[in-house]
Design a protein around this motif. Structure first.
Motif, short mmCIF file in Angstrom:
data_model
loop_
_atom_site.label_atom_id
_atom_site.label_comp_id
_atom_site.label_asym_id
_atom_site.label_seq_id
_atom_site.Cartn_x
_atom_site.Cartn_y
_atom_site.Cartn_z
N LEU A 168 0.60 -1.26 -0.03
CA LEU A 168 -0.08 0.14 -0.04
C LEU A 168 0.82 1.38 -0.01
CD1 LEU A 168 -2.99 1.36 0.17
CD2 LEU A 168 -2.92 1.18 2.43
N ASN A 169 2.04 1.45 0.58
CA ASN A 169 2.98 2.54 0.90
C ASN A 169 3.59 2.80 -0.63
OD1 ASN A 169 2.42 3.16 3.51
ND2 ASN A 169 4.29 1.71 4.14
N CYS A 170 3.76 1.58 -1.30
CA CYS A 170 4.31 1.69 -2.62
C CYS A 170 3.21 2.43 -3.65
CB CYS A 170 4.81 0.38 -3.23
SG CYS A 170 6.03 -0.32 -2.17
N TRP A 171 1.99 1.88 -3.49
CA TRP A 171 0.92 2.15 -4.26
C TRP A 171 0.59 3.68 -4.02
CZ3 TRP A 171 -2.01 0.51 -8.18
CH2 TRP A 171 -3.28 1.08 -8.32
N LYS A 172 0.42 4.33 -2.77
CA LYS A 172 0.40 5.43 -2.30
C LYS A 172 1.26 6.52 -3.13
CE LYS A 172 -2.08 4.99 1.74
NZ LYS A 172 -2.14 5.03 3.33
N ALA A 173 2.59 6.15 -3.11
CA ALA A 173 3.74 6.93 -3.74
C ALA A 173 3.53 6.78 -5.25
CB ALA A 173 5.00 6.24 -3.25
N ASN A 174 3.26 5.82 -5.91
CA ASN A 174 3.10 5.45 -7.30
C ASN A 174 1.68 4.99 -7.71
OD1 ASN A 174 6.21 6.02 -8.03
ND2 ASN A 174 6.02 5.01 -6.08
N PRO A 175 0.71 5.67 -7.92
CA PRO A 175 -0.53 5.16 -8.13
C PRO A 175 -0.99 5.15 -9.62
CG PRO A 175 -0.78 7.42 -7.39
CD PRO A 175 0.90 7.13 -7.40
N GLU A 176 -0.18 5.43 -10.47
CA GLU A 176 -0.41 5.52 -11.85
C GLU A 176 -0.37 4.13 -12.48
OE1 GLU A 176 2.25 8.93 -12.61
OE2 GLU A 176 0.41 10.39 -12.02
N GLY A 177 -0.58 3.12 -12.08
CA GLY A 177 -0.53 1.91 -12.48
C GLY A 177 0.60 1.01 -12.18
N ALA A 178 -0.07 -0.38 -12.00
CA ALA A 178 0.53 -1.40 -11.32
C ALA A 178 0.84 -2.76 -12.09
CB ALA A 178 0.42 -1.31 -9.69
N GLY A 179 1.74 -3.60 -11.91
CA GLY A 179 1.67 -4.93 -12.35
C GLY A 179 2.85 -5.63 -11.75
N LYS A 206 4.96 5.63 -11.56
CA LYS A 206 4.82 6.97 -11.58
C LYS A 206 5.14 7.48 -13.08
CE LYS A 206 4.61 10.89 -9.27
NZ LYS A 206 3.43 11.28 -8.51
N ALA A 207 4.12 7.71 -13.78
CA ALA A 207 4.21 8.14 -15.24
C ALA A 207 4.97 9.31 -15.21
CB ALA A 207 2.84 8.28 -15.61
N SER A 208 6.08 9.22 -16.03
CA SER A 208 6.90 10.28 -16.31
C SER A 208 6.97 10.62 -17.93
CB SER A 208 8.41 10.01 -15.98
OG SER A 208 8.72 8.91 -16.64
N VAL A 209 6.79 9.53 -18.75
CA VAL A 209 6.53 9.61 -20.12
C VAL A 209 5.32 8.81 -20.48
CG1 VAL A 209 7.85 9.24 -22.35
CG2 VAL A 209 9.01 10.13 -20.33
N GLY A 210 4.66 9.36 -21.27
CA GLY A 210 3.79 8.29 -21.75
C GLY A 210 2.27 8.43 -21.13
N SER A 211 1.07 8.07 -21.64
CA SER A 211 -0.21 8.00 -20.92
C SER A 211 -0.18 7.14 -19.80
CB SER A 211 -1.23 7.66 -22.05
OG SER A 211 -1.31 8.55 -23.07
N ILE A 212 -1.26 7.33 -18.88
CA ILE A 212 -1.48 6.50 -18.11
C ILE A 212 -2.66 5.69 -18.40
CG2 ILE A 212 -2.45 6.29 -15.60
CD1 ILE A 212 -1.34 9.14 -15.02
N ASN A 213 -2.04 4.44 -18.81
CA ASN A 213 -3.07 3.03 -19.34
C ASN A 213 -2.42 1.84 -19.01
OD1 ASN A 213 -1.13 2.95 -21.38
ND2 ASN A 213 -1.96 4.56 -22.85
N LYS A 214 -3.09 0.79 -19.60
CA LYS A 214 -2.78 -0.42 -19.10
C LYS A 214 -1.45 -0.89 -19.95
CE LYS A 214 -3.90 -5.31 -19.38
NZ LYS A 214 -5.09 -6.13 -19.64
N ASP A 215 -1.40 -0.26 -21.14
CA ASP A 215 -0.26 -0.72 -22.09
C ASP A 215 1.18 -0.18 -21.73
OD1 ASP A 215 -1.85 -2.12 -23.84
OD2 ASP A 215 -1.93 -0.44 -25.29
N ASN A 216 1.09 0.73 -21.07
CA ASN A 216 2.24 1.59 -20.45
C ASN A 216 2.73 0.99 -18.92
OD1 ASN A 216 3.01 3.12 -22.48
ND2 ASN A 216 1.91 4.76 -22.05
#
Length: 134
Positions: A19-30, A73-83
């Motif tokens: 959860l701590n990782c998620w809160k810091a980086n919530p722009e997609g996970a896998g 944490k999206a730095s380049v590219g859209s926030i989507n499943k592919d990225n």
């Protein structure tokens, strides 16, 4: 910057840690794991509850597997499943995830694809079939 968690088969990663990782980086996970024969990737999680539930279910079925979990944490590219990371390459034999920005692989700041996808498609996919044997 993204966060990558490596979980060996003999370790436990707590819900609080994830959860701590998620809160810091919530722009997609896998995450990815291997059953010893094949590599598997589940990604495109945009809700922590779904990520956590899926991770724990697969972890229970594969108790002898190590896992890599990536929080974007999206730095380049859209926030989507592919990225979302990880990425397959070489016919799903290998997986790739990283932290940071691969500046030489950015097409443009507005590019829909991420630097990671460009790196995977333009470099990793072009490695010799036996690159891991060298």
């Amino acid at each position: 910057m993204c966060v990558i968690v490596y979980k060996s088969a003999d370790k436990i990663v707590s819900k609080k840690q994830l959860l701590n990782c998620w809160k810091a980086n919530p722009e997609g996970a896998g995450f990815m794991w291997s059953d010893g024969n094949s590599l598997f990737i589940e990604k495109g999680f945009f809700r922590f509850r779904k990520l956590y539930r899926s991770f724990r279910q697969i972890e229970q079925v594969n108790p002898n597997s190590a896992f890599i979990v990536h929080f974007r944490k999206a730095s380049v590219g859209s926030i989507n499943k592919d990225n979302c990371h990880p990425f397959y390459f070489k016919n799903h034999r290998f997986g790739f995830a990283h932290n940071g920005t691969l500046t030489d692989w950015i097409v443009s700041k507005e590019d829909v694809q991420s630097d990671s996808i460009n790196f995977t498609n333009k470099l990793l996919e072009k490695l010799p079939e036996d690159f891991d044997k060298n």
